[in-house]
Design an enzyme around this catalytic site. Structure first.
Site, PDB file in Angstrom:
ATOM      1  N   LYS A 132     -32.558  36.017 -61.301  1.00  0.00           N
ATOM      2  CA  LYS A 132     -32.769  34.585 -62.232  1.00  0.00           C
ATOM      3  C   LYS A 132     -32.420  33.746 -60.351  1.00  0.00           C
ATOM      4  O   LYS A 132     -31.779  34.657 -59.640  1.00  0.00           O
ATOM      5  CB  LYS A 132     -30.803  35.042 -63.114  1.00  0.00           C
ATOM      6  CG  LYS A 132     -31.669  33.880 -63.630  1.00  0.00           C
ATOM      7  CD  LYS A 132     -32.177  34.189 -64.528  1.00  0.00           C
ATOM      8  CE  LYS A 132     -32.017  32.814 -66.037  1.00  0.00           C
ATOM      9  NZ  LYS A 132     -33.006  33.609 -67.323  1.00  0.00           N
TER      10      LYS A 132
HETATM   11  P1  NAD Z   1     -34.293  24.258 -73.506  1.00  0.00           P
HETATM   12  O1  NAD Z   1     -34.291  23.210 -72.238  1.00  0.00           O
HETATM   13  O2  NAD Z   1     -36.282  24.342 -73.918  1.00  0.00           O
HETATM   14  O3  NAD Z   1     -33.446  23.832 -74.082  1.00  0.00           O
HETATM   15  C1  NAD Z   1     -32.276  23.793 -74.149  1.00  0.00           C
HETATM   16  C2  NAD Z   1     -31.644  23.389 -75.979  1.00  0.00           C
HETATM   17  O4  NAD Z   1     -29.871  23.566 -76.078  1.00  0.00           O
HETATM   18  C3  NAD Z   1     -32.057  22.197 -76.165  1.00  0.00           C
HETATM   19  O5  NAD Z   1     -32.688  21.819 -77.414  1.00  0.00           O
HETATM   20  C4  NAD Z   1     -30.992  20.895 -75.766  1.00  0.00           C
HETATM   21  O6  NAD Z   1     -30.101  19.422 -76.633  1.00  0.00           O
HETATM   22  C5  NAD Z   1     -29.465  22.309 -76.008  1.00  0.00           C
HETATM   23  N1  NAD Z   1     -28.344  22.051 -75.731  1.00  0.00           N
HETATM   24  C6  NAD Z   1     -27.785  21.808 -74.406  1.00  0.00           C
HETATM   25  N2  NAD Z   1     -26.954  21.837 -74.153  1.00  0.00           N
HETATM   26  C7  NAD Z   1     -26.181  22.173 -75.350  1.00  0.00           C
HETATM   27  C8  NAD Z   1     -24.807  21.956 -76.178  1.00  0.00           C
HETATM   28  N3  NAD Z   1     -24.384  21.580 -75.004  1.00  0.00           N
HETATM   29  N4  NAD Z   1     -24.324  22.465 -77.336  1.00  0.00           N
HETATM   30  C9  NAD Z   1     -25.854  22.442 -77.928  1.00  0.00           C
HETATM   31  N5  NAD Z   1     -27.211  22.422 -77.983  1.00  0.00           N
HETATM   32  C10 NAD Z   1     -27.395  22.345 -76.746  1.00  0.00           C
HETATM   33  O7  NAD Z   1     -34.622  25.678 -73.394  1.00  0.00           O
HETATM   34  P2  NAD Z   1     -35.025  27.243 -73.634  1.00  0.00           P
HETATM   35  O8  NAD Z   1     -36.056  27.744 -73.155  1.00  0.00           O
HETATM   36  O9  NAD Z   1     -34.601  26.546 -74.711  1.00  0.00           O
HETATM   37  O10 NAD Z   1     -33.365  28.359 -73.120  1.00  0.00           O
HETATM   38  C11 NAD Z   1     -32.670  28.413 -73.952  1.00  0.00           C
HETATM   39  C12 NAD Z   1     -32.127  30.037 -74.295  1.00  0.00           C
HETATM   40  O11 NAD Z   1     -32.893  30.740 -74.203  1.00  0.00           O
HETATM   41  C13 NAD Z   1     -30.853  29.406 -72.767  1.00  0.00           C
HETATM   42  O12 NAD Z   1     -29.521  30.118 -72.956  1.00  0.00           O
HETATM   43  C14 NAD Z   1     -32.376  30.484 -72.213  1.00  0.00           C
HETATM   44  O13 NAD Z   1     -32.067  31.055 -70.819  1.00  0.00           O
HETATM   45  C15 NAD Z   1     -32.224  31.255 -73.172  1.00  0.00           C
HETATM   46  N6  NAD Z   1     -33.972  32.028 -73.062  1.00  0.00           N
HETATM   47  C16 NAD Z   1     -35.531  31.124 -72.921  1.00  0.00           C
HETATM   48  C17 NAD Z   1     -36.769  31.693 -72.884  1.00  0.00           C
HETATM   49  C18 NAD Z   1     -38.059  31.046 -72.788  1.00  0.00           C
HETATM   50  O14 NAD Z   1     -38.818  31.438 -72.216  1.00  0.00           O
HETATM   51  N7  NAD Z   1     -37.861  29.392 -72.610  1.00  0.00           N
HETATM   52  C19 NAD Z   1     -36.959  33.228 -72.810  1.00  0.00           C
HETATM   53  C20 NAD Z   1     -35.592  33.664 -73.079  1.00  0.00           C
HETATM   54  C21 NAD Z   1     -33.707  33.557 -72.717  1.00  0.00           C
END
Ligand code: NAD
Length: 442
Positions: A132
């Site tokens: 990561k």
């Molecule tokens: P993203 O940046 O597309 O979206 C993040 C979301 O979280 C946004 O809607 C944002 O407004 C919201 N957010 C941020 N701070 C917040 C808070 N304090 N309270 C409420 N909402 C809040 O990110 P993503 O890619 O959707 O990733 C989200 C999670 O999923 C992370 O933990 C990431 O590690 C995990 N993840 C993502 C992927 C991927 O393929 N994108 C894969 C596995 C895990």
């Protein structure tokens, strides 16, 4: 995390048989995500049989690189950012895991996220270790030019340890296809040859895979639907609350809505909205893509952020950041099932409360593995320069997720353990078996 949870984590860590042997840098921030991960490993050691002799491997990242990322800002001054790339384990293959741009990123957090990638990749049996990366920055404060310069300098700095057969980054919070394109280009410029396989989550026109953007949300939906079958929950009548409406939460919400579920509440960094009859998800997605958050969306009522945890629902999907479900709010959750779209959204104390309340938790290490699964497909396609159809990709993704979930469910029934511990048992055994087969060098 609450103070009580901190204390419980510290006590558990101090009682860990190997705690005294850990180097100080692994203990310095041991109450955060890394401490939580260590507790999760300790929980599975009794189930590892003869492989337990290698378990210490899981408690130490193989390699952690901290880099200075200096860039010239648009106003002519120079700013320095702190960047990280951690390769937790490479016993089963090259490192694999996303890159996060966030103001709160720390080395401890990146270490934990890299370790969870090792577990996740082994849980779905893709031939990767875990890694990561991240930069401690609020990217919203940067111009497009500054963001590009920072991404390129960071890529160049970590270039000594990444590569298509060494460690393959991907998008995570606040990073996207464009950032992956800049990373691929920077690495390729330094190598003197186009190396599409150095990152995944690229634009489709640059060696990206169809279906990658939706893959994590699709995986969340797939395992959610499987688990719902096991507990007799009818998805088509379910009420769903989603925290985080980005790549993961947005797509998961859309797929649940398409299956007939009502998305009754959505929370993101801009606020919380609620509509008992169900929010119009496609309309909300369009709104968020134009306005950056759910704030101001007229198709639902605005409620307080704290009331999100009291929402009457059947399924809760945390899909934002870690540490959101804590001992303070776990007792209020009304759902029958929590599907962890985010990484590490539930603290161990909250996990125990949900377990005692008979709320099923589908852990991140299986629930959000769809993204890395299609990243694996992307990497395979880049190596062969032969690209698959979206239907093929989605069918293979669903098959892998269903098989992995079935294995986890079976172990949880056999050993009477949580789905998280069951996933860790399967994954740790795979990692440590590879470790044993490879032997210790020299
Ligand atoms: P993203 O940046 O597309 O979206 C993040 C979301 O979280 C946004 O809607 C944002 O407004 C919201 N957010 C941020 N701070 C917040 C808070 N304090 N309270 C409420 N909402 C809040 O990110 P993503 O890619 O959707 O990733 C989200 C999670 O999923 C992370 O933990 C990431 O590690 C995990 N993840 C993502 C992927 C991927 O393929 N994108 C894969 C596995 C895990």
């Amino acid at each position: 995390m609450s103070n009580a949870t901190h204390e419980a984590a510290a006590a558990a860590l101090a009682n860990s048989p190997t705690h005294h042997a850990l180097p100080s840098y692994l203990q310095a921030d041991n109450l955060g995500p890394w401490g939580i991960y260590l507790q999760q490993v300790d929980r599975v050691i009794p189930y590892l049989g003869h492989l337990a002799r290698w378990a210490e491997t899981l408690k130490r990242p193989k390699r952690a690189l901290v880099v200075d990322v200096p860039i010239q800002l648009d106003n002519g001054t120079v700013a320095h950012f702190e960047g990280y790339r951690v390769q937790h384990n490479t016993s089963r293959g090259p490192g694999k895991g996303g890159v996060r741009f966030h103001q709160d990123v720390t080395l401890s957090e990146v270490m934990a996220l890299s370790a969870w990638m090792s577990i996740k990749n082994a849980a779905v049996n893709v031939p990767y270790g875990g890694a990561k990366g991240g930069i401690r920055v609020d990217p919203k404060t940067l111009s497009m030019g500054e963001l590009e310069r920072m991404t390129r300098r960071y890529t160049s700095e970590i270039g000594i340890i990444i590569g298509p057969t060494k460690d393959i980054p991907a998008p995570d919070v606040n990073t996207n296809e464009q950032i992956m394109a800049w990373m691929m280009d920077t690495y390729s410029m330094n190598e003197g040859a186009t190396a599409t396989g150095v990152v995944t989550g690229k634009p489709v026109d640059l060696g990206g895979s169809l279906g990658r953007r939706e893959a994590t949300g699709r995986g969340v939906f797939t395992v959610g639907a499987e688990a719902a079958n096991h507990i007799g929950l009818d998805i088509s009548k379910a009420r769903v609350a989603v925290q985080g409406f980005g790549n993961v939460g947005g797509i998961a919400g859309k797929l649940f809505a398409e299956a007939g579920a009502r998305i009754v509440a959505v929370q993101d960094h801009g606020g919380t909205i609620y509509r008992e009859a169900g929010i119009d998800v496609p309309a909300l997605m369009t709104y968020v893509s134009r306005n950056g958050s759910v704030k101001g969306f007229v198709g639902a009522e605005v409620v307080s952020d704290d009331s999100f945890w009291d929402v009457e629902c059947d399924i809760l999907i945390p899909a934002a950041l870690e540490g959101q479900i804590t001992a303070a709010n776990a007792g209020r959750i009304k759902a029958r099932m929590v599907i962890e779209g985010a990484n590490g959204p539930t603290t161990p104390a909250a996990d125990d409360i949900l377990h005692d309340r008979n709320i099923l938790v589908l852990p991140d290490v299986i629930a959000n593995a769809g993204g890395v699964t299609v990243s694996y497909f992307e990497w395979v396609q880049d190596f062969s320069s032969f690209f698959w159809s979206e239907d093929e990709i989605n069918a293979r993704l669903v098959r892998i997720m269903k098989e992995a979930f079935a294995g986890v469910w079976q172990i949880s029934q056999d050993y009477k353990v949580s789905l998280r511990t069951a996933t860790f048992i399967i994954a740790c055994k795979r990692i440590l078996h590879a470790r044993e087969l490879r032997g210790l060098y020299p």
